[in-house]
Write an enzyme that holds these catalytic residues in place. Structure first.
Site, mmCIF file in Angstrom:
data_model
loop_
_atom_site.group_PDB
_atom_site.id
_atom_site.type_symbol
_atom_site.label_atom_id
_atom_site.label_comp_id
_atom_site.label_asym_id
_atom_site.label_seq_id
_atom_site.Cartn_x
_atom_site.Cartn_y
_atom_site.Cartn_z
ATOM 1 N N LYS A 19 0.829 -1.217 0.000
ATOM 2 C CA LYS A 19 0.000 0.000 0.000
ATOM 3 C C LYS A 19 0.865 1.270 0.000
ATOM 4 C CE LYS A 19 -2.093 -1.178 3.845
ATOM 5 N NZ LYS A 19 -1.360 -2.457 4.093
ATOM 6 N N ARG A 99 -9.489 0.119 9.018
ATOM 7 C CA ARG A 99 -9.003 -1.236 9.240
ATOM 8 C C ARG A 99 -10.045 -2.098 9.953
ATOM 9 N NH1 ARG A 99 -3.194 0.061 9.094
ATOM 10 N NH2 ARG A 99 -1.968 -1.837 9.075
ATOM 11 N N ARG A 134 11.483 -5.703 4.985
ATOM 12 C CA ARG A 134 11.202 -4.267 4.809
ATOM 13 C C ARG A 134 12.140 -3.416 5.664
ATOM 14 N NH1 ARG A 134 5.205 -1.972 5.373
ATOM 15 N NH2 ARG A 134 5.316 -2.964 7.429
ATOM 16 N N ARG A 167 11.551 -1.772 11.373
ATOM 17 C CA ARG A 167 10.498 -1.533 12.364
ATOM 18 C C ARG A 167 10.393 -2.686 13.364
ATOM 19 N NH1 ARG A 167 5.305 0.047 8.853
ATOM 20 N NH2 ARG A 167 4.359 -1.220 10.489
ATOM 21 N N ARG A 178 -0.211 -9.304 13.398
ATOM 22 C CA ARG A 178 -0.803 -8.332 12.480
ATOM 23 C C ARG A 178 -1.590 -9.021 11.376
ATOM 24 N NH1 ARG A 178 4.449 -5.715 10.912
ATOM 25 N NH2 ARG A 178 3.297 -4.343 9.514
#
Ligand code: ADP
Ligand code: ADP
Ligand code: ZN
Length: 221
Positions: A19, A99, A134, A167, A178
């Site tokens: 996204k 969400r 990431r 992160r 998640r």
């Protein structure tokens, strides 16, 4: 293309679906402000605000921040000038919001339901590989990847030259939580938005994903 894009757009998809990557590409082509609730929350944590301190306790363990906190945050943000089209109507690209079903209701209640919902569909094994690799820019929010999207200079953001971070929620434990939160609470939005939804194959290369999304938004505009 900018004149024909929809006013209120939502990017929907699992964590790691791409996204943020698509959003960065879209704002280069469309006259629209990108609102990433994840980036907003991380900025609040960094600034040490009350919202930030509360949100951190949820984010660290991969849980969703409570709806009332998120709705207040986004309601305040979409009222700002950079979220208005020339005619004064609301215009924004939401990434990471809504969400949950109550968050979607909150948009509708304010007359801010989406004109277009772009749903990035990605296989689960691809998602895990994307999230574990990431690296993120804490300055501008740009996402990088150790294999798929390396910065020009190792560890440094191409755009704002801030040092990249891994992160704390992009680790195996929080990632699993998640994905559970996504499947339980966010995935029902796919059905909720079926009238405005365009599904995009998010397993493709970043440039092919962006190409498909640009075609979809110009058709929806
Ligand atoms: P999201 O905002 O949905 O969580 P990101 O845009 O941050 O997802 O992407 C997650 C990770 O996957 C990042 O490391 C990013 O560089 C990488 N990525 C994004 N899109 C693609 C793609 N189409 N192909 C390969 N890697 C991608
Ligand atoms: P990703 O796209 O990788 O899932 P984000 O940066 O969008 O990550 O979000 C990071 C975390 O911030 C989420 O795991 C959640 O704790 C919190 N968060 C962001 N947006 C929302 C939201 N709309 N509702 C609840 N929690 C949110
Ligand atoms: Zn940056």
């Amino acid at each position: 293309m900018s004149s024909s894009s929809p006013n209120r757009m939502i990017l929907l998809g699992a964590p790691g679906a791409g996204k943020g990557t698509v959003a960065k590409g879209l704002v280069d082509h469309l006259q629209v402000t990108h609102l990433s609730t994840g980036d907003m929350l991380r900025a609040a944590i960094k600034a040490g605000t009350e919202v930030g301190m509360l949100a951190k306790t949820f984010m660290d363990r991969g849980a969703l921040v409570p709806d009332d906190v998120m709705v207040a945050l986004i309601a305040e943000r979409v009222g700002q000038d950079d979220c208005k089209a020339a005619d004064g109507s609301a215009k924004f690209l939401l990434d990471g919001f809504p969400r949950t079903l109550p968050q979607a209701d909150a948009l509708d209640d304010r007359g801010l339901g989406p004109d277009a919902v772009i749903y990035l569909k990605v296989d689960v094994d691809v998602i895990v590989e994307r999230l574990t690799g990431r690296r993120s820019c804490p300055g501008c929010g740009a996402p990088y990847h150790v294999t798929f999207r390396r910065p020009k200079v190792d560890g440094i953001c191409d755009i704002c030259e801030t040092a990249l971070v891994h992160r704390s929620d992009d680790q195996e434990g929080p990632i699993r939580k998640r994905l559970d939160a996504y499947n339980g609470q966010t995935a029902p939005l796919v059905d909720r938005y079926r009238a405005q939804l365009v599904a995009i194959d998010g397993n493709q290369s970043p440039s092919d994903v962006l190409k498909d999304v640009l075609v979809a938004v110009s058709a929806a505009g």
